[in-house]
Design a protein around this motif. Structure first.
Motif, PDB file in Angstrom:
ATOM      1  N   LYS A  80       0.849  -1.184   0.000  1.00 20.71           N
ATOM      2  CA  LYS A  80       0.000   0.000   0.000  1.00 20.71           C
ATOM      3  C   LYS A  80       0.885   1.235   0.000  1.00 20.71           C
ATOM      4  O   LYS A  80       1.953   1.241   0.628  1.00 20.71           O
ATOM      5  N   THR A  81       0.456   2.255  -0.713  1.00 17.03           N
ATOM      6  CA  THR A  81       1.227   3.491  -0.769  1.00 17.03           C
ATOM      7  C   THR A  81       0.428   4.638  -0.177  1.00 17.03           C
ATOM      8  O   THR A  81      -0.803   4.657  -0.258  1.00 17.03           O
ATOM      9  N   THR A  82       1.137   5.580   0.405  1.00 22.84           N
ATOM     10  CA  THR A  82       0.532   6.774   0.978  1.00 22.84           C
ATOM     11  C   THR A  82       1.250   7.995   0.443  1.00 22.84           C
ATOM     12  O   THR A  82       2.476   8.081   0.533  1.00 22.84           O
ATOM     13  N   GLN A  83       0.474   8.924  -0.127  1.00 22.62           N
ATOM     14  CA  GLN A  83       1.026  10.151  -0.688  1.00 22.62           C
ATOM     15  C   GLN A  83       0.190  11.328  -0.178  1.00 22.62           C
ATOM     16  O   GLN A  83      -0.977  11.162   0.162  1.00 22.62           O
TER      17      GLN A  83
ATOM     18  N   GLY B 179       9.235  27.403 -11.726  1.00 22.19           N
ATOM     19  CA  GLY B 179      10.666  27.503 -11.508  1.00 22.19           C
ATOM     20  C   GLY B 179      11.166  26.815 -10.255  1.00 22.19           C
ATOM     21  O   GLY B 179      12.380  26.640 -10.090  1.00 22.19           O
ATOM     22  N   GLN B 180      10.259  26.428  -9.361  1.00 17.67           N
ATOM     23  CA  GLN B 180      10.683  25.759  -8.129  1.00 17.67           C
ATOM     24  C   GLN B 180      10.892  24.268  -8.368  1.00 17.67           C
ATOM     25  O   GLN B 180      10.386  23.697  -9.331  1.00 17.67           O
ATOM     26  N   GLU B 181      11.648  23.646  -7.455  1.00 15.73           N
ATOM     27  CA  GLU B 181      11.782  22.189  -7.443  1.00 15.73           C
ATOM     28  C   GLU B 181      10.673  21.633  -6.560  1.00 15.73           C
ATOM     29  O   GLU B 181      10.406  22.157  -5.478  1.00 15.73           O
ATOM     30  N   VAL B 182      10.041  20.591  -7.027  1.00 11.56           N
ATOM     31  CA  VAL B 182       8.959  19.961  -6.266  1.00 11.56           C
ATOM     32  C   VAL B 182       9.366  18.543  -5.897  1.00 11.56           C
ATOM     33  O   VAL B 182       9.832  17.779  -6.752  1.00 11.56           O
ATOM     34  N   ASN B 183       9.182  18.205  -4.638  1.00 15.68           N
ATOM     35  CA  ASN B 183       9.462  16.851  -4.153  1.00 15.68           C
ATOM     36  C   ASN B 183       8.187  16.241  -3.597  1.00 15.68           C
ATOM     37  O   ASN B 183       7.565  16.802  -2.697  1.00 15.68           O
ATOM     38  N   ILE B 184       7.789  15.111  -4.136  1.00 14.27           N
ATOM     39  CA  ILE B 184       6.599  14.409  -3.668  1.00 14.27           C
ATOM     40  C   ILE B 184       7.061  13.085  -3.067  1.00 14.27           C
ATOM     41  O   ILE B 184       7.676  12.267  -3.752  1.00 14.27           O
ATOM     42  N   THR B 185       6.733  12.883  -1.801  1.00 15.47           N
ATOM     43  CA  THR B 185       7.175  11.676  -1.105  1.00 15.47           C
ATOM     44  C   THR B 185       6.038  10.670  -1.003  1.00 15.47           C
ATOM     45  O   THR B 185       4.892  11.024  -0.768  1.00 15.47           O
ATOM     46  N   CYS B 186       6.389   9.417  -1.185  1.00 11.96           N
ATOM     47  CA  CYS B 186       5.433   8.313  -1.112  1.00 11.96           C
ATOM     48  C   CYS B 186       5.931   7.324  -0.068  1.00 11.96           C
ATOM     49  O   CYS B 186       7.108   6.965  -0.065  1.00 11.96           O
ATOM     50  N   SER B 187       5.043   6.896   0.808  1.00 11.76           N
ATOM     51  CA  SER B 187       5.396   5.889   1.809  1.00 11.76           C
ATOM     52  C   SER B 187       4.880   4.532   1.373  1.00 11.76           C
ATOM     53  O   SER B 187       3.742   4.413   0.908  1.00 11.76           O
ATOM     54  N   HIS B 188       5.717   3.515   1.505  1.00  9.13           N
ATOM     55  CA  HIS B 188       5.327   2.136   1.160  1.00  9.13           C
ATOM     56  C   HIS B 188       6.032   1.201   2.123  1.00  9.13           C
ATOM     57  O   HIS B 188       7.003   0.522   1.766  1.00  9.13           O
TER      58      HIS B 188
END
Lengths: 114, 110
Positions: free
Chosen positions: B3-6, B15-24
């Protein structure tokens, strides 16, 4: 290559009617999938196939049937349409020859059952 | 099934850097981590896949720590056209055990 094609693009069905959603891929992929996506939700796997003649149930198979008589085609059949089947349906494929077994998706079929 | 959680949504500016973290947390030994992007009225599109450490391609980077219980998709210098829903999937390479969650809705503002 046309990739993954789906027909029709849109369809309105009355409750109890039947229809077949068509999916064809020209990339010689052995894996094919059917998903449904309800508004604002992620995709749910309905059925999948690992090759011609082989199909298996996914997460939400009830109310649907599939067949895979050729490598290219993977039709999805709705026998008795219900309002709960109103959704957008996506077909996808992948297989040996892709770099990451990434799925290639078709443009979708928007189905409304009233 | 892993299962994943985002996060449900994120906002950023051009122009910004985007970081999307996923928990598994219950990822299996044979599982790969795959990210897809979806625009409205279109099917998802593959972005990147990895197994461990770091993977980079022309559009994104994927960071996976040693324990593989999470992963971070990094989009450098986003533009308005990066506004989309991003899905993190975990599973075997034949995809039949992968599950699309609700994804992360990224909105890039001018």
């Amino acid at each position: 290559n046309a990739g993954v094609t789906q027909t029709p693009k849109f369809r309105i069905l009355k409750i109890g009617q039947s229809m077949t959603l068509q999916c064809t891929q020209d990339m010689n992929h052995n894996y094919m999938y059917w998903y449904r996506q309800d508004p604002g939700m992620g995709l749910k796997l309905i059925y999948y196939s690992v090759g011609a003649g082989i199909t298996d149930k996914g997460e939400v198979p009830n109310g649907y049937n599939v067949s895979r008589s050729t490598t290219e085609d993977f039709p999805l059949r709705l026998e008795l349409a219900a309002p709960s089947q109103t959704s957008v349906y996506f077909c996808a494929s992948t297989g040996v020859g892709t770099e990451n077994y990434e799925q290639y998706f078709g443009p979708g079929t928007r189905l409304t059952v009233t | 099934l892993a299962k994943t959680t985002q996060p449900i949504s994120m906002d950023s500016y051009e122009g910004q850097e985007v970081n999307i973290t996923c928990s598994h947390n219950n990822i299996a030994t044979n599982d790969y981590i795959t990210w897809y992007q979806q625009f409205p009225s279109q099917g998802p599109r593959f972005i990147i896949q990895g197994y461990k450490t770091k993977v980079t391609n022309e559009v994104a980077s994927l960071f996976i720590p040693a324990d593989r219980k999470s992963s971070t998709l990094s989009l450098p210098r986003v533009s308005l056209s990066d506004t989309a829903v991003y899905y993190c999937l975990v599973g075997g390479r034949n995809n039949n055990d992968m599950r699309f969650g609700a994804g992360t809705r990224l909105t890039v503002k001018p």
